[in-house]
Structures are given as structure tokens and as C-alpha cells.
Design a protein around this motif. Structure first.
Motif, PDB file in Angstrom:
ATOM      1  N   LEU A   1      65.660   3.920 -59.112  1.00  0.00           N
ATOM      2  CA  LEU A   1      65.527   2.752 -58.249  1.00  0.00           C
ATOM      3  C   LEU A   1      64.864   1.598 -58.999  1.00  0.00           C
ATOM      4  O   LEU A   1      65.315   0.460 -58.921  1.00  0.00           O
ATOM      5  N   CYS A   2      63.774   1.896 -59.687  1.00  0.00           N
ATOM      6  CA  CYS A   2      63.096   0.872 -60.472  1.00  0.00           C
ATOM      7  C   CYS A   2      62.022   1.518 -61.341  1.00  0.00           C
ATOM      8  O   CYS A   2      61.635   2.669 -61.127  1.00  0.00           O
TER       9      CYS A   2
ATOM     10  N   THR B   1      50.498  -2.056 -65.304  1.00  0.00           N
ATOM     11  CA  THR B   1      49.391  -3.009 -65.314  1.00  0.00           C
ATOM     12  C   THR B   1      49.167  -3.648 -63.952  1.00  0.00           C
ATOM     13  O   THR B   1      48.061  -3.628 -63.429  1.00  0.00           O
ATOM     14  N   CYS B   2      50.220  -4.202 -63.360  1.00  0.00           N
ATOM     15  CA  CYS B   2      50.048  -4.923 -62.090  1.00  0.00           C
ATOM     16  C   CYS B   2      50.731  -4.253 -60.897  1.00  0.00           C
ATOM     17  O   CYS B   2      50.495  -4.641 -59.765  1.00  0.00           O
ATOM     18  N   GLY B   3      51.612  -3.271 -61.134  1.00  0.00           N
ATOM     19  CA  GLY B   3      52.253  -2.545 -60.034  1.00  0.00           C
ATOM     20  C   GLY B   3      53.525  -3.161 -59.498  1.00  0.00           C
ATOM     21  O   GLY B   3      54.113  -2.650 -58.550  1.00  0.00           O
ATOM     22  N   ASP B   4      53.993  -4.252 -60.084  1.00  0.00           N
ATOM     23  CA  ASP B   4      55.242  -4.875 -59.627  1.00  0.00           C
ATOM     24  C   ASP B   4      56.456  -4.164 -60.218  1.00  0.00           C
ATOM     25  O   ASP B   4      56.352  -3.426 -61.188  1.00  0.00           O
ATOM     26  N   ARG B   5      57.609  -4.432 -59.619  1.00  0.00           N
ATOM     27  CA  ARG B   5      58.867  -3.903 -60.154  1.00  0.00           C
ATOM     28  C   ARG B   5      59.162  -4.563 -61.487  1.00  0.00           C
ATOM     29  O   ARG B   5      58.907  -5.748 -61.670  1.00  0.00           O
ATOM     30  N   MET B   6      59.722  -3.785 -62.398  1.00  0.00           N
ATOM     31  CA  MET B   6      60.058  -4.304 -63.720  1.00  0.00           C
ATOM     32  C   MET B   6      61.569  -4.450 -63.856  1.00  0.00           C
ATOM     33  O   MET B   6      62.327  -3.653 -63.310  1.00  0.00           O
ATOM     34  N   GLU B   7      61.977  -5.450 -64.589  1.00  0.00           N
ATOM     35  CA  GLU B   7      63.381  -5.567 -64.969  1.00  0.00           C
ATOM     36  C   GLU B   7      63.601  -4.571 -66.100  1.00  0.00           C
ATOM     37  O   GLU B   7      62.778  -4.472 -67.014  1.00  0.00           O
ATOM     38  N   HIS B   8      64.679  -3.812 -66.040  1.00  0.00           N
ATOM     39  CA  HIS B   8      64.936  -2.826 -67.085  1.00  0.00           C
ATOM     40  C   HIS B   8      66.420  -2.827 -67.434  1.00  0.00           C
ATOM     41  O   HIS B   8      67.244  -3.347 -66.693  1.00  0.00           O
ATOM     42  N   GLY B   9      66.721  -2.245 -68.588  1.00  0.00           N
ATOM     43  CA  GLY B   9      68.114  -2.191 -68.997  1.00  0.00           C
ATOM     44  C   GLY B   9      68.321  -1.298 -70.202  1.00  0.00           C
ATOM     45  O   GLY B   9      67.399  -0.645 -70.683  1.00  0.00           O
TER      46      GLY B   9
ATOM     47  N   TRP C   1      64.460  -0.410 -72.245  1.00  0.00           N
ATOM     48  CA  TRP C   1      63.435  -1.447 -72.227  1.00  0.00           C
ATOM     49  C   TRP C   1      63.110  -1.795 -70.780  1.00  0.00           C
ATOM     50  O   TRP C   1      63.911  -1.563 -69.885  1.00  0.00           O
ATOM     51  N   ALA C   2      61.933  -2.342 -70.578  1.00  0.00           N
ATOM     52  CA  ALA C   2      61.525  -2.823 -69.258  1.00  0.00           C
ATOM     53  C   ALA C   2      60.481  -3.916 -69.453  1.00  0.00           C
ATOM     54  O   ALA C   2      59.607  -3.810 -70.307  1.00  0.00           O
TER      55      ALA C   2
END
Length: 138
Positions: free
Chosen positions: A96-97, A102-110, A122-123
Motif C-alpha cells: 500500500l505504501c 522520521t516523520c510518519g508520512d507516506r513516502m513516494e516509492h518506485g 527507492w522511497a
């Protein structure tokens, strides 16, 4: 005459403060950057390697609940049903994500090499600029 000098001094001081405000240190900023945040290409913090992969949120194939998978080498257990998976089955589950450690937000990954790897390579977190990279060699 003194009143006029005081007025001129206050005006010069106001003009100086207006010009100097953007250059003063922001106590909330953790680093000085010359670029605007949307145009940054560098990261503030990061890790390399699968052992340092950020926490992942996966979908359970049995009950469709969200599984939190913090340690990339730990087995994957659904807290809602009895589904259990080996950490080697990670690529078979729906990702899902990735979550920024560090901050707990969703990361862009690929993926850079989708034909060679079934996992994210990577993310990047756009909130705090944390970056993770799956380093590999051929």
C-alpha cells in the motif's frame, strides 16, 4: 530638528528590518537551503539497503486488512486474521505504501529495474526529505 532625525532614523530602521527579515535565521528551520522546497533534489537524511527499508503497509490477501510491517527481515503477521507470511513473501503481497521513519508520512516509492526486482528500489518523503535507496549490484 531632533524630532526630524528621530523620524528619519525610525524610517531607516523600518526599511532595514524589511530588507533583513528574509535573511534572518528561522528558529523552526533545520537547515539553510537556497532552493524552494518544491524544487529540491537533495535529501536531508537517508538510509541504504534492504535492512534499512522504511516500514511498509501491506494488504492482507485473506481479510484485506492493513498489515504494518516494520522490520524487513521479520515475518509478516496479520493482526486481524490468522494469516502469516515469511518475510521472503513480501513481493507477493500488495504494497500500500512505505512510511517515513522520521516523520510518519507516506513516502513516494518506485522501481528503477522492474524486470529485475519485485520490491521498491527507492522511497522519498516529500515532507521531511528523508530518502531510502535499495542499493544493489549486478
Amino acid at each position: 530638528m531632533i524630532n526630524r532625525l528621530g523620524f528619519v532614523f525610525r524610517r531607516l530602521r523600518s526599511l532595514f528590518d524589511t530588507l533583513a527579515d528574509p535573511l534572518r535565521k528561522d528558529p523552526d528551520a533545520n537547515q539553510f537551503r537556497l532552493s524552494i522546497p518544491e524544487a529540491q533534489t537533495t535529501t536531508v537524511d537517508g538510509d541504504v539497503g534492504w535492512g534499512h527499508r522504511p516500514p511498509a503497509r501491506l494488504r492482507c490477501p485473506r481479510c484485506e486488512a492493513t498489515i504494518e510491517h516494520h522490520d524487513p527481515r521479520a515475518d509478516i503477521d496479520c493482526s486481524r486474521c490468522v494469516a502469516e507470511f515469511s518475510h521472503e513473501e513480501f513481493p507477493d503481497l500488495e504494497l500500500l505504501c512505505l512510511v517515513c521513519p522520521t516523520c510518519g508520512d507516506r513516502m513516494e516509492h518506485g522501481q528503477r529495474h522492474p524486470n529485475r526486482f519485485d520490491v521498491p528500489e527507492w522511497a522519498t518523503c516529500h515532507t521531511c526529505r528523508y530518502h531510502w535507496d535499495f542499493k544493489h549490484s549486478y
